[in-house]
Design a protein around this motif. Structure first.
Motif, PDB file in Angstrom:
ATOM      1  N   CYS A  21       8.874   9.526  -0.768  1.00 53.00           N
ATOM      2  CA  CYS A  21       8.190   8.436  -1.483  1.00 53.00           C
ATOM      3  C   CYS A  21       6.951   8.998  -2.169  1.00 53.00           C
ATOM      4  O   CYS A  21       6.089   9.599  -1.499  1.00 53.00           O
ATOM      5  CB  CYS A  21       7.802   7.321  -0.516  1.00 53.00           C
ATOM      6  SG  CYS A  21       6.797   6.010  -1.258  1.00 53.00           S
ATOM      7  N   GLU A  22       6.875   8.827  -3.464  1.00 50.73           N
ATOM      8  CA  GLU A  22       5.716   9.249  -4.266  1.00 50.73           C
ATOM      9  C   GLU A  22       5.341  10.695  -3.969  1.00 50.73           C
ATOM     10  O   GLU A  22       4.168  11.040  -3.789  1.00 50.73           O
ATOM     11  CB  GLU A  22       4.538   8.302  -4.017  1.00 50.73           C
ATOM     12  CG  GLU A  22       4.844   6.868  -4.451  1.00 50.73           C
ATOM     13  CD  GLU A  22       3.693   5.913  -4.185  1.00 50.73           C
ATOM     14  OE1 GLU A  22       2.956   6.134  -3.205  1.00 50.73           O
ATOM     15  OE2 GLU A  22       3.539   4.953  -4.958  1.00 50.73           O
ATOM     16  N   GLU A  63       9.156  -2.736   1.378  1.00 53.29           N
ATOM     17  CA  GLU A  63       7.860  -2.168   0.989  1.00 53.29           C
ATOM     18  C   GLU A  63       6.859  -2.148   2.143  1.00 53.29           C
ATOM     19  O   GLU A  63       6.684  -3.136   2.855  1.00 53.29           O
ATOM     20  CB  GLU A  63       7.273  -2.963  -0.182  1.00 53.29           C
ATOM     21  CG  GLU A  63       7.911  -2.641  -1.521  1.00 53.29           C
ATOM     22  CD  GLU A  63       7.105  -3.205  -2.677  1.00 53.29           C
ATOM     23  OE1 GLU A  63       6.094  -3.891  -2.432  1.00 53.29           O
ATOM     24  OE2 GLU A  63       7.500  -2.951  -3.838  1.00 53.29           O
ATOM     25  N   PHE A  64       6.252  -0.970   2.337  1.00 54.34           N
ATOM     26  CA  PHE A  64       5.181  -0.753   3.321  1.00 54.34           C
ATOM     27  C   PHE A  64       5.593  -1.105   4.750  1.00 54.34           C
ATOM     28  O   PHE A  64       4.761  -1.483   5.569  1.00 54.34           O
ATOM     29  CB  PHE A  64       3.924  -1.543   2.925  1.00 54.34           C
ATOM     30  CG  PHE A  64       3.371  -1.162   1.590  1.00 54.34           C
ATOM     31  CD1 PHE A  64       2.801   0.099   1.389  1.00 54.34           C
ATOM     32  CD2 PHE A  64       3.441  -2.026   0.518  1.00 54.34           C
ATOM     33  CE1 PHE A  64       2.303   0.459   0.150  1.00 54.34           C
ATOM     34  CE2 PHE A  64       2.938  -1.674  -0.736  1.00 54.34           C
ATOM     35  CZ  PHE A  64       2.370  -0.419  -0.919  1.00 54.34           C
ATOM     36  N   GLU A  75      12.287   6.621  -2.278  1.00 54.19           N
ATOM     37  CA  GLU A  75      12.969   6.947  -3.528  1.00 54.19           C
ATOM     38  C   GLU A  75      14.225   7.773  -3.255  1.00 54.19           C
ATOM     39  O   GLU A  75      15.197   7.712  -4.021  1.00 54.19           O
ATOM     40  CB  GLU A  75      12.019   7.714  -4.447  1.00 54.19           C
ATOM     41  CG  GLU A  75      10.810   6.882  -4.849  1.00 54.19           C
ATOM     42  CD  GLU A  75       9.585   7.750  -5.145  1.00 54.19           C
ATOM     43  OE1 GLU A  75       9.739   8.984  -5.249  1.00 54.19           O
ATOM     44  OE2 GLU A  75       8.479   7.184  -5.257  1.00 54.19           O
ATOM     45  N   PRO A 100      13.915  -3.484  -0.786  1.00 54.69           N
ATOM     46  CA  PRO A 100      12.788  -2.550  -0.935  1.00 54.69           C
ATOM     47  C   PRO A 100      12.113  -2.146   0.386  1.00 54.69           C
ATOM     48  O   PRO A 100      11.702  -1.011   0.546  1.00 54.69           O
ATOM     49  CB  PRO A 100      11.806  -3.321  -1.828  1.00 54.69           C
ATOM     50  CG  PRO A 100      12.630  -4.360  -2.490  1.00 54.69           C
ATOM     51  CD  PRO A 100      13.692  -4.736  -1.508  1.00 54.69           C
ATOM     52  N   THR A 128       4.390   4.281   7.611  1.00 60.11           N
ATOM     53  CA  THR A 128       4.733   3.343   6.541  1.00 60.11           C
ATOM     54  C   THR A 128       4.563   4.026   5.185  1.00 60.11           C
ATOM     55  O   THR A 128       3.774   4.958   5.026  1.00 60.11           O
ATOM     56  CB  THR A 128       3.837   2.095   6.589  1.00 60.11           C
ATOM     57  OG1 THR A 128       2.477   2.476   6.425  1.00 60.11           O
ATOM     58  CG2 THR A 128       4.014   1.357   7.909  1.00 60.11           C
ATOM     59  N   PHE A 129       5.319   3.557   4.223  1.00 62.92           N
ATOM     60  CA  PHE A 129       5.222   4.043   2.854  1.00 62.92           C
ATOM     61  C   PHE A 129       5.691   2.917   1.950  1.00 62.92           C
ATOM     62  O   PHE A 129       6.319   1.954   2.401  1.00 62.92           O
ATOM     63  CB  PHE A 129       6.044   5.319   2.646  1.00 62.92           C
ATOM     64  CG  PHE A 129       7.406   5.287   3.292  1.00 62.92           C
ATOM     65  CD1 PHE A 129       8.485   4.709   2.651  1.00 62.92           C
ATOM     66  CD2 PHE A 129       7.589   5.839   4.555  1.00 62.92           C
ATOM     67  CE1 PHE A 129       9.730   4.679   3.243  1.00 62.92           C
ATOM     68  CE2 PHE A 129       8.841   5.819   5.159  1.00 62.92           C
ATOM     69  CZ  PHE A 129       9.905   5.240   4.510  1.00 62.92           C
ATOM     70  N   LYS A 130       5.396   3.054   0.656  1.00 63.84           N
ATOM     71  CA  LYS A 130       5.666   1.941  -0.249  1.00 63.84           C
ATOM     72  C   LYS A 130       7.159   1.634  -0.320  1.00 63.84           C
ATOM     73  O   LYS A 130       7.600   0.541   0.001  1.00 63.84           O
ATOM     74  CB  LYS A 130       5.115   2.226  -1.641  1.00 63.84           C
ATOM     75  CG  LYS A 130       5.275   1.024  -2.580  1.00 63.84           C
ATOM     76  CD  LYS A 130       4.623   1.267  -3.929  1.00 63.84           C
ATOM     77  CE  LYS A 130       4.766   0.019  -4.810  1.00 63.84           C
ATOM     78  NZ  LYS A 130       4.154   0.237  -6.140  1.00 63.84           N
ATOM     79  N   ARG A 131       7.929   2.620  -0.763  1.00 64.16           N
ATOM     80  CA  ARG A 131       9.370   2.410  -0.893  1.00 64.16           C
ATOM     81  C   ARG A 131      10.053   3.765  -1.050  1.00 64.16           C
ATOM     82  O   ARG A 131       9.639   4.578  -1.873  1.00 64.16           O
ATOM     83  CB  ARG A 131       9.683   1.535  -2.104  1.00 64.16           C
ATOM     84  CG  ARG A 131      11.177   1.239  -2.269  1.00 64.16           C
ATOM     85  CD  ARG A 131      11.420   0.343  -3.459  1.00 64.16           C
ATOM     86  NE  ARG A 131      12.845   0.034  -3.598  1.00 64.16           N
ATOM     87  CZ  ARG A 131      13.351  -0.759  -4.536  1.00 64.16           C
ATOM     88  NH1 ARG A 131      12.544  -1.321  -5.418  1.00 64.16           N
ATOM     89  NH2 ARG A 131      14.643  -0.995  -4.585  1.00 64.16           N
TER      90      ARG A 131
END
Length: 382
Positions: free
Chosen positions: A104-105, A72-73, A55, A70, A50-53
């Motif tokens: 992501c990030e 998200e997660f 990019e 999105p 899992t990851f936030k979103r």
């Protein structure tokens, strides 16, 4: 029991002055195959972490566009892929594994996956089956890289697109978008829906927007086509037509369908020919003369094949089913390949970007499905 024939069978009636036979026909299956820019894949791609979103998103290093949802997660990404995706989409439909990569990030997340692992994999064609195409030539003394030819197009040669009298829109009297919205078609062998007119569509030059599930497609009907200005994608479409509502359009032959010849610069019309010039008395596939082959270290026909269909095995030339019949292999200086391509307004065709062989195969496939009850009719302007 409905009487169903293919568009090829119908045109034979017209050529043989047997129009009375059309009174016994209910449905004709029409089809076209060619390069269709504006084709996209809409995917829901799962990952093991899992990851936030996401990019950024990639499939086999081809960059896509992260979708508007999105997720998200959740470790999932909605994405759209378009552009140079012809070979990628073909490999996906073949069932090959591919690498999905999300960023992501600053961290990279990867997953080895197949088409069957994607919860959603839809193709969307935003401008398919153009009724009217043009042939392209170059009037200057400079070679030009273009999506309309595998090689830089030079003075004194031409390329063209369009299946002429077999193209569905050439055989239909569609005047209102409501007549086609929600009607069924085959897109690369998968049952799909016509969503309406496509981008750049007009009454005089219509095209269609079509969507279908890529998991149901046949890889034979789609693929990549390398041009001198990037990779394009080709698709094959078949549509059933209710004969009684389109009888006048169905009577057109190649000689009745205009094919304007335009200059690559500015697209001004130089002359107007017709599809009979480029489709009558031509070869749909190259002839191979093995005895002429010099077994060159660098086979220019193999290197320049737009669909990567030419292979050399044990000193022999082999052409796979990926062949598109484009005629580019005629560049072999030893005449190992021979494809009669015709000409337009007196200028020889050196690259063909539509494939009647694939189109007619899908038209036959649609006919069989209808007769077996595997394709429920839902016809445009039925």
């Amino acid at each position: 029991m409905v009487n169903v024939i293919t568009i090829e069978e119908l045109k034979k009636y017209i050529r043989n002055n047997e129009e009375e036979k059309l009174e016994e026909v209910d449905i004709v299956t029409s089809a076209t195959c060619g390069i269709m820019s504006g084709t996209a894949g809409i995917f829901h791609i799962p990952f093991n972490e899992t990851f936030k979103r996401a990019e950024e998103i990639y499939l086999n290093d081809i960059k896509g566009t992260v979708g508007i949802c999105p997720n998200e997660f959740l470790g999932k990404v909605d994405a759209i892929f378009y552009g140079e995706v012809g070979f990628l989409f073909k490999d996906l439909v073949k069932g090959k594994s591919f690498e999905a990569k999300a960023i992501c990030e600053g961290k990279i997340y990867k997953n080895e996956i197949k088409l069957e692992d994607l919860p959603t994999a839809k193709m969307l064609g935003t401008r398919m089956a153009f009724k009217n195409y043009t042939a392209i030539t170059n009037t200057s003394d400079s070679k030009v890289n273009t999506i309309f030819h595998r090689l830089p197009i030079k003075k004194g040669e031409a390329s063209f697109s369009g299946c002429g009298m077999f193209n569905p829109l050439e055989n239909m009297n569609i005047k209102n978008e409501k007549d086609i919205i929600g009607k069924k078609a085959l897109l690369n062998g998968a049952e799909g829906l016509i969503l309406g007119f496509g981008t750049r569509s007009s009454i005089d030059k219509p095209n269609l927007m079509i969507s279908a599930d890529m998991k149901e497609m046949d890889p034979y009907y789609l693929g990549g086509f390398i041009t001198s200005n990037g990779v394009e994608i080709y698709n094959t479409i078949a549509i059933p037509i209710y004969v009684k509502n389109h009888i006048n359009a169905l009577k057109k032959l190649d000689k009745d369908i205009a094919l304007p010849l335009v200059n690559i610069f500015g697209r001004e019309i130089i002359d107007i020919g017709n599809y009979a010039e480029v489709w009558e008395n031509v070869d749909l596939r190259p002839k191979i003369k093995q005895e002429n082959c010099k077994n060159c270290n660098n086979c220019i026909a193999e290197e320049n094949c737009p669909t990567l269909a030419i292979k050399r095995e044990n000193g022999k030339i082999k052409i796979t089913e990926d062949c598109f019949g484009c005629g580019v292999c005629n560049i072999c200086p030893y005449n190992v390949f021979e494809t009669k391509l015709g000409s337009i307004c007196g200028i020889p065709i050196t690259c063909r970007q539509s494939d009647r062989k694939r189109a007619l195969k899908l038209a036959n496939d649609l006919k069989d499905r209808i007769l077996k009850g595997n394709f429920k009719l839902n016809l445009p302007t039925e």
